[in-house]
Structure formats: C-alpha cells, structure tokens
Design a protein around this motif. Structure first.
Motif, PDB file in Angstrom:
ATOM      1  N   PRO A 195       0.980  -1.257   0.127  1.00  0.00           N
ATOM      2  CA  PRO A 195      -0.219  -0.022   0.087  1.00  0.00           C
ATOM      3  C   PRO A 195       0.644   1.262   0.092  1.00  0.00           C
ATOM      4  N   ARG A 196       0.335   2.227  -0.716  1.00  0.00           N
ATOM      5  CA  ARG A 196       0.830   3.653  -0.507  1.00  0.00           C
ATOM      6  C   ARG A 196       0.296   4.346   0.685  1.00  0.00           C
ATOM      7  N   PRO A 197       0.746   5.535   1.088  1.00  0.00           N
ATOM      8  CA  PRO A 197       0.380   6.151   2.372  1.00  0.00           C
ATOM      9  C   PRO A 197      -0.942   6.858   1.701  1.00  0.00           C
ATOM     10  N   ASP A 198      -1.368   6.904   0.262  1.00  0.00           N
ATOM     11  CA  ASP A 198      -2.584   7.703   0.047  1.00  0.00           C
ATOM     12  C   ASP A 198      -3.743   6.643  -0.249  1.00  0.00           C
ATOM     13  N   GLY A 199      -3.417   5.263   0.097  1.00  0.00           N
ATOM     14  CA  GLY A 199      -4.384   4.394  -0.006  1.00  0.00           C
ATOM     15  C   GLY A 199      -4.172   3.594  -1.326  1.00  0.00           C
ATOM     16  N   SER A 200      -3.677   3.999  -2.384  1.00  0.00           N
ATOM     17  CA  SER A 200      -3.265   3.163  -3.484  1.00  0.00           C
ATOM     18  C   SER A 200      -2.238   2.037  -3.286  1.00  0.00           C
ATOM     19  N   THR A 201      -2.160   1.320  -4.206  1.00  0.00           N
ATOM     20  CA  THR A 201      -1.184   0.382  -4.231  1.00  0.00           C
ATOM     21  C   THR A 201      -0.084   0.343  -5.154  1.00  0.00           C
ATOM     22  N   LYS A 202       0.935  -0.396  -4.910  1.00  0.00           N
ATOM     23  CA  LYS A 202       2.220  -0.467  -6.070  1.00  0.00           C
ATOM     24  C   LYS A 202       2.605  -1.842  -6.190  1.00  0.00           C
ATOM     25  N   ARG A 203       3.209  -2.279  -7.155  1.00  0.00           N
ATOM     26  CA  ARG A 203       3.879  -3.600  -7.400  1.00  0.00           C
ATOM     27  C   ARG A 203       5.159  -3.381  -7.405  1.00  0.00           C
TER      28      ARG A 203
END
Length: 214
Positions: A195-203
């Motif tokens: 997860p990213r701090p803004d609520g999105s995700t990254k691979r």
C-alpha cells in the motif's frame, strides 16, 4: 536522464524530505521474516538500516545488532523506534559510509534491504559478504533489474522507478558467491503489492538471496 549518486548528501536529503516521513513507521521487510525466523540469535549487521525496522525485529528476538547507515536523520528515527520498543540496549547504531567502512569483526548474520551506496551495487554486496562469519548467513534484498517503481520502505525511491545502477538480478548476485565458500539457500526474483500512504497500491519487483558461508 537523472544520474543518482548515493552519497551522504543524497541520503540526508532523502530522509529529510516529506516523502520519507512514512518510512519511519514501516514494518520489517516480509522477506526478513520469511528467511530468518528459523535462525538462532547471534550477532548481526544491518547494512543500510534506514529507520531500523529490520534491526529492531532482530533485537526483539534476542539478536545483538550493529545497524549502520550513512544518514544521521535515518539513525535518529531508528534509535527513537528502538527505544520505544524497549530494545535500544540490543542495537548499536553506527553512522557509516558502507562503501569505505570496515567492521571490527565478523557477524553471524549480515543483511541488507535495498541499500544503495556510492559504489557499484554488486561491489557493495561483495563487501558485506566478506563480513559474514563461517557458518553465518548473508541476506540480500534488492530491486530487480528492469522492474518496479520504488519500494517505499527503508531507503526507498517512493513513487519512482529505481535507477538502473541500483538494480540487480538473482543470477548477478549468486555468480559472485563462490560455491566452495557459500551454500545458496534462497535465490528468487519475486513480486508483491504494497500500500501507498494515499491508499493506492504499487507492485514491487524484488531479488532475495540467502546464503550460508561454509
């Protein structure tokens, strides 16, 4: 094209930036937990310890840890976390340029998670491998070459692709570990989503190497 020089100024700027604020509370790298939970405590070096999550995890399990990083801001955050966790007596925080620093002795465990010094990446791994005691363990977690967009943990390049000079492959690392001196326990290239701090995700695309010195 941006050229990265991973010197002290680079890392002090990185840790002083707002983008690094969430890294001071990040959990330990999941590969650490997977790979090292079966080891008996001893002496350990965390090479490029960042905000200290991995060093603290080891200390909580009885390890005596030397945790080295070039950035004083990262070490200050790490020391505060260790104190809050009640393990500050089991971790020695060392401000050091790992491209030139030499430890006083060897360790039962030497590990590094995404650390990028001011020398070629594979040469850095050669240096830290030399600090593993006979029978000891080397754990390397790095960026997989040609993949990923930053790992958002430890010494991350949050929101950007790791520069090519900071990426490796499993084969490029294991090729430098002499089979007469090392047993390769784990050598994988893998992906995970965080997860990213803004609520999105990254691979993230990672390389994980665990080896035992014979």
């Amino acid at each position: 094209m941006t050229t990265h020089t991973f010197d002290e100024q680079y890392w002090e700027r990185h840790w002083g930036a707002g983008a690094a604020s969430s890294m001071g509370t990040a959990p330990p790298n999941p590969y650490l937990v997977i790979e090292l939970s079966d080891l008996s405590p001893g002496t350990a070096l965390d090479a490029g310890c960042g905000a200290g999550a991995e060093a603290i995890w080891l200390a909580e399990r009885g390890w005596q840890v030397t945790a080295a990083d070039i950035a004083t801001e990262a070490l200050a955050r790490a020391a505060a976390r260790a104190s809050a966790a009640g393990v500050d007596g089991r971790v020695d925080w060392v401000q050091a340029d790992l491209s030139t620093w030499e430890p006083a002795g060897s360790f039962d465990l030497v590990m590094t998670h995404y650390a990028h010094p001011a020398i070629p990446q594979l040469e850095f791994y050669d240096r830290i491998a030399a600090w593993v005691a006979p029978g000891g363990t080397l754990l390397i977690v790095g960026h997989l070459g040609g993949h990923g967009n930053g790992h958002g943990h430890g010494h991350g390049h949050d929101g950007e692709k790791p520069p090519p000079e900071a990426t490796v492959t499993a084969a490029s690392i294991t090729a430098r570990l002499d089979p007469a001196a090392w047993e390769i326990v784990t050598a994988v290239e893998t992906e995970r989503t965080v997860p990213r701090p803004d609520g999105s995700t990254k691979r993230l695309a990672d390389v994980v190497i665990r080896a035992r010195r014979r």
